[in-house]
Design a protein around this motif. Structure first.
Motif, mmCIF file in Angstrom:
data_model
loop_
_atom_site.group_PDB
_atom_site.id
_atom_site.type_symbol
_atom_site.label_atom_id
_atom_site.label_comp_id
_atom_site.label_asym_id
_atom_site.label_seq_id
_atom_site.Cartn_x
_atom_site.Cartn_y
_atom_site.Cartn_z
ATOM 1 N N GLY A 169 0.811 -1.213 0.000
ATOM 2 C CA GLY A 169 0.000 0.000 0.000
ATOM 3 C C GLY A 169 0.843 1.260 0.000
ATOM 4 N N TRP A 170 1.808 1.311 -0.901
ATOM 5 C CA TRP A 170 2.754 2.430 -0.981
ATOM 6 C C TRP A 170 2.022 3.746 -1.215
ATOM 7 N N GLN A 171 2.308 4.740 -0.370
ATOM 8 C CA GLN A 171 1.641 6.039 -0.438
ATOM 9 C C GLN A 171 2.497 7.112 -1.084
ATOM 10 N N SER A 205 3.944 9.686 6.384
ATOM 11 C CA SER A 205 3.470 8.337 6.049
ATOM 12 C C SER A 205 4.177 7.256 6.850
ATOM 13 N N GLY A 206 5.400 7.519 7.255
ATOM 14 C CA GLY A 206 6.164 6.484 7.961
ATOM 15 C C GLY A 206 6.546 5.326 7.069
ATOM 16 N N GLN A 207 6.506 5.529 5.741
ATOM 17 C CA GLN A 207 6.838 4.470 4.787
ATOM 18 C C GLN A 207 8.158 4.774 4.083
ATOM 19 N N ARG A 256 24.091 -11.303 -6.200
ATOM 20 C CA ARG A 256 24.425 -12.636 -6.698
ATOM 21 C C ARG A 256 23.309 -13.253 -7.536
ATOM 22 N N GLY A 257 22.743 -12.453 -8.426
ATOM 23 C CA GLY A 257 21.729 -12.950 -9.345
ATOM 24 C C GLY A 257 20.319 -12.881 -8.827
ATOM 25 N N GLY A 258 20.124 -12.516 -7.568
ATOM 26 C CA GLY A 258 18.787 -12.369 -7.000
ATOM 27 C C GLY A 258 18.404 -10.905 -6.898
ATOM 28 N N ALA A 259 17.111 -10.644 -6.746
ATOM 29 C CA ALA A 259 16.602 -9.277 -6.637
ATOM 30 C C ALA A 259 15.585 -9.214 -5.509
ATOM 31 N N ILE A 260 15.550 -8.067 -4.806
ATOM 32 C CA ILE A 260 14.595 -7.904 -3.710
ATOM 33 C C ILE A 260 14.200 -6.443 -3.592
ATOM 34 N N ALA A 261 12.969 -6.219 -3.194
ATOM 35 C CA ALA A 261 12.483 -4.888 -2.849
ATOM 36 C C ALA A 261 11.823 -4.978 -1.481
ATOM 37 N N VAL A 262 12.042 -3.965 -0.663
ATOM 38 C CA VAL A 262 11.539 -3.960 0.710
ATOM 39 C C VAL A 262 10.799 -2.657 0.969
ATOM 40 N N LEU A 263 9.615 -2.767 1.564
ATOM 41 C CA LEU A 263 8.842 -1.614 2.002
ATOM 42 C C LEU A 263 8.632 -1.751 3.505
ATOM 43 N N VAL A 264 8.932 -0.688 4.241
ATOM 44 C CA VAL A 264 8.694 -0.710 5.683
ATOM 45 C C VAL A 264 7.731 0.409 6.047
ATOM 46 N N GLU A 265 6.998 0.159 7.121
ATOM 47 C CA GLU A 265 6.114 1.176 7.689
ATOM 48 C C GLU A 265 6.402 1.237 9.178
ATOM 49 N N THR A 266 6.708 2.428 9.674
ATOM 50 C CA THR A 266 7.145 2.563 11.060
ATOM 51 C C THR A 266 6.528 3.803 11.677
ATOM 52 N N ALA A 267 6.740 3.924 12.972
ATOM 53 C CA ALA A 267 6.284 5.089 13.717
ATOM 54 C C ALA A 267 7.307 5.381 14.800
ATOM 55 N N LEU A 268 7.200 6.563 15.377
ATOM 56 C CA LEU A 268 8.021 6.933 16.524
ATOM 57 C C LEU A 268 7.116 7.048 17.739
ATOM 58 N N LEU A 306 14.198 1.743 6.044
ATOM 59 C CA LEU A 306 13.822 2.302 7.342
ATOM 60 C C LEU A 306 14.297 3.747 7.477
ATOM 61 N N ALA A 307 15.499 4.035 6.985
ATOM 62 C CA ALA A 307 15.995 5.414 7.027
ATOM 63 C C ALA A 307 15.066 6.347 6.257
ATOM 64 N N SER A 308 14.593 5.895 5.113
ATOM 65 C CA SER A 308 13.662 6.683 4.306
ATOM 66 C C SER A 308 12.343 6.887 5.040
ATOM 67 N N ALA A 309 11.861 5.818 5.694
ATOM 68 C CA ALA A 309 10.595 5.910 6.422
ATOM 69 C C ALA A 309 10.696 6.908 7.573
ATOM 70 N N LEU A 310 11.810 6.868 8.314
ATOM 71 C CA LEU A 310 11.985 7.798 9.427
ATOM 72 C C LEU A 310 12.066 9.239 8.938
ATOM 73 N N SER A 311 12.628 9.435 7.744
ATOM 74 C CA SER A 311 12.721 10.788 7.184
ATOM 75 C C SER A 311 11.344 11.389 6.941
ATOM 76 N N THR A 312 10.376 10.572 6.583
ATOM 77 C CA THR A 312 9.020 11.100 6.361
ATOM 78 C C THR A 312 8.367 11.537 7.666
ATOM 79 N N LEU A 313 8.876 11.010 8.790
ATOM 80 C CA LEU A 313 8.301 11.365 10.087
ATOM 81 C C LEU A 313 8.991 12.561 10.721
#
Length: 759
Positions: free
Chosen positions: A610-612, A618-620, A628-640, A737-744
């Motif tokens: 549910g990327w905003q 947003s805390g996102q 090594r040939g693999g790919a990943i994407a991570v979305l975090v949602e956090t609060a303080l 997580l660093a990006s999510a904290l920046s939104t807060l």
């Protein structure tokens, strides 16, 4: 490898030793003839060790008369599920009944060498020396040196072909034996559920095993289709190691019991201790049950009837060490990282286009990032049990490097390597620290002095003090933005120790920590900036490594340099997106035309999470990585909450090729995400007078179950070859997580750990 400028010209010609030494000296001394000898392939007729009733089918598989299928596993089981994965690959190709499949740790043998990890470790210097023959040279070196190593998420990709071939070969031979009995063509036979059949008659594989071994294989092995309704490959089969871990029958280092065994506790002093200066022997001997004291260069141990008595006596012994060189603290580490940028030992490892003309006279966006050292903090401290007798030495220890451990013990005791046996045990966590071999050497030396078997267990404080942490690193990032927010130029300069070169000197050459530090102080290494060859289509791009002499031994860590490289890269990408005024997901996608797998991971994780758009409040946060040939994407949602980071959700989408076991893959990604969270919020020691200030797990801000939040992991359906899954979950968590904290908070987070550590 391209160089960064004239002042570094000639650096590419300087090669580290390879033993790395054994390979390179041949090329230097004998020219073409020596090179041909070094890389000329040898034939290894290796069979699995058998007992009465068992029949070996090559190095990786044996079958007993009752039909039990035993898969030989040369990799250490560290909780990553390698026992199950290897057995699953063999059993699928063979057609075995999963209920009859077992595993056995493999003894030393050339075909058990991890050639893939060897290539990663040595590719740069060897390819410089041998060019197109480099990979073959490394493979031969690994085989001849029996380089059995576990690490780098290489287990499945390194041995998948060997295991599939082992299962297919045994299936063909068993079908040949059955076909001769039944006077039919072997091609008409198959094996399902451990039963050989031609459609009419049936025979169990156990009753055919001995006959089957006498047949010759065809020139080309027929393999099963990879996608079948009855396939074991890709099925969520139960782990083979779990039952014994649940009922307590699994052996860890602390579980070993031998006749007449005593216990030992050890004190090794600060990281740069040169020698033992003084002890209070009289006070130590007052502890009931205390037996003796063993002194060696740089450490002292106390033996007793139980470990508690040994540890109490060690405290009363009050050993004092003399330091070699200046004390290590946070200020000295920071100064060493800064000094590295001013040195002449840097080298460029990734390059596209020409940065000079792009940066000249342009408006450049700059940002500096830091990561602190990070401790392993595995649940099980370092431990080993040793029995030393006149004609043989036995070592029980959890190890990712059993053959280097055996060589180190033989060297320390001055005995033939053939007289030393290392029994690799389950590890209660590792994250790379069980690649170190010194606990086994120490146990052997103490056992020799005590003349009885000895079990050595490091205390938690000793495990923290003597840890070889993930190295600290500092990055100076610079970029030029073009029209539409596209990145036209990118420069990353990274100061960090050459950690993996340092580790190889310890386990490959038997060098002491101080020797390895000195030898690699000015050694630039591509592995120190791995993961920073970003997947984005940036036309002008460069990454430089500047080796830093921080005075602190560092070691292998889950994710290695990718763990900090992704933090530098993805955090900077987020900052550039804000400056360009482009939503962070779109900013990434517009540069991923050449990486559709990673782009799909990003769009899928955005949908699931549910990327905003990364808007304020947003805390996102979102980040991605290829490894090594693999790919990943991570979305975090956090609060303080009351100034404390409170994770709400972690969503990850990965493309790791064909999955051998989706349940184990999911467990490993989840574990990697939590490990990445620990790296983002804690695990960093404060060094003062060469010692970490915290001596307990509770001092390091490790996440508890309630701190993690909801975790969702999804895999993209992929036809690509299997990749490792043990590490890829780690790197992208911290920048997300660093990006999510920046939104807060509205501020950028450019240092790991992201939150201030309590004094």
């Amino acid at each position: 490898m391209a160089e960064t400028g004239d002042r570094r010209a000639g650096k590419a010609a300087r090669l580290p030793r390879l033993s790395r030494r054994a390979l390179l000296t041949g090329a230097a001394a004998g020219g073409g003839l020596a090179l041909a000898w070094a890389i000329w392939p040898r034939r290894y007729e290796q069979q699995a060790d058998v007992v009465e009733g068992e029949t070996a089918f090559g190095a990786f598989l044996k079958i007993d008369g009752n039909g039990q299928v035993i898969v030989m596993v040369p990799q250490a089981e560290l909780g990553q599920g390698v026992f199950t994965l290897f057995a699953q690959m063999v059993a699928d190709e063979l057609g075995a009944d999963w209920r009859t499949v077992a595993v056995q740790p493999a003894p030393p043998g050339p075909l058990y060498a991890n050639r893939l990890l060897a290539r990663e470790w040595f590719d740069g210097p060897v390819r410089q020396a041998f060019g197109q023959w480099g990979e073959k040279a490394i493979d031969e070196y690994a085989l001849r040196s029996t380089l059995m190593l576990t690490g780098g998420s290489t287990s499945v990709p390194a041995f998948a072909d060997d295991l599939r071939q082992a299962g297919a070969a045994a299936r063909v031979l068993l079908c040949m034996a059955a076909a001769e009995r039944w006077a039919v063509g072997w091609e008409s036979c198959d094996i399902q559920g451990g039963i050989v059949t031609d459609g009419t008659r049936r025979a169990r594989i156990g009753e055919l095993a001995r006959e089957a071994a006498a047949f010759d294989l065809p020139a080309v092995l027929p393999y099963r289709p990879e996608r079948r309704d009855e396939a074991l490959l890709g099925a969520p089969l139960p782990r083979l190691d779990v039952p014994s871990k649940i009922d307590g029958s699994a052996n860890y280092a602390a579980d070993i019991r031998l006749p007449d065994m005593i216990y030992a506790a050890i004190r090794q002093g600060p990281v740069n201790a040169a020698r033992l200066d003084s002890i209070n022997e009289a006070a130590a001997r007052k502890v009931p049950g205390m037996i003796g004291i063993v002194r060696e260069q740089g450490w002292v141990a106390v033996t007793a009837r139980n470990w508690w008595a040994a540890n109490q006596a060690l405290d009363r012994l009050d050993p004092v060490f003399v330091l070699d060189g200046p004390e290590v603290d946070e200020a000295s580490i920071s100064a060493a990282l800064d000094a590295a940028f001013d040195g002449s030992d840097g080298a460029r490892y990734f390059r596209r286009g020409e940065l000079g003309p792009v940066f000249e006279g342009a408006r450049i966006v700059r940002a500096d990032y830091d990561v602190a050292p990070a401790l392993h903090l595995a649940l099980e401290p370092m431990a080993a049990t040793a029995r030393v007798r006149p004609d043989d030495v036995e070592i029980w220890m959890p190890t990712q490097a059993p053959v280097p451990a055996r060589r180190a013990v033989a060297r320390a005791l001055d005995v033939k390597e053939s007289t030393v046996t290392v029994y690799p045990l389950f590890a209660g966590g590792s994250f790379g620290i069980k690649m170190e071999v010194e606990a086994g050497v120490q146990a052997a030396l103490i056992a020799r002095a005590a003349k009885v078997p000895v079990q050595l267990m490091w205390s938690r404080s000793e495990d923290i003090i003597r840890d070889c942490p993930r190295p600290p690193a500092r990055a100076r990032m610079a970029a030029k933005l073009g029209p539409g927010g596209l990145v036209e130029g990118w420069s990353a300069k990274v100061a960090a120790p050459a950690t993996l070169a340092q580790l190889w000197r310890r386990i490959g050459h038997g060098e002491a920590r101080g020797q390895a530090l000195a030898a690699t102080a000015g050694e630039a290494d591509a592995l120190a900036v791995s993961g920073m060859d970003v997947p984005y289509g940036i036309p002008h791009f460069a990454v430089d490594h500047y080796p830093a002499d921080i005075g602190l031994p560092t070691g292998r860590w889950r994710g290695n340099a990718d763990s900090y490289g992704a933090f530098f890269t993805e955090s900077f990408i987020d900052e550039l997106a804000v400056i360009a005024g482009v939503e962070p997901l779109s900013f990434r996608i517009q540069m991923l035309g050449g990486q559709p797998r990673l782009a799909q991971c990003l769009t899928t994780v955005a949908t699931l999470g549910g990327w905003q758009g990364g808007v304020a409040g947003s805390g996102q946060g979102i980040a991605c990585h290829m490894m090594r040939g693999g790919a990943i994407a991570v979305l975090v949602e956090t609060a303080l909450e009351q100034g404390r980071v409170a994770m709400k959700r972690i969503v990850a989408v990965a493309d790791c090729g064909r999955l051998v076991n989706p349940d184990i893959a999911r467990q490993q990604i989840e574990g990697g995400l939590i490990f990445g969270l620990a790296m983002a919020l804690g695990a960093a020691p404060r060094y003062r007078r060469s010692l970490p200030e915290g001596m307990r797990l509770g001092d390091y801000g490790l996440p508890r179950l309630t701190d993690v939040g909801e975790i969702t992991v999804e895999f993209l359906d992929s036809a690509a070859a299997p990749t490792g899954v043990g590490e890829i979950g780690v790197p992208a968590l911290a920048p997300a997580l660093a990006s999510a904290l920046s939104t807060l908070t509205g501020k950028r987070y450019r240092r790991l750990p992201l939150v201030e550590r309590a004094a």
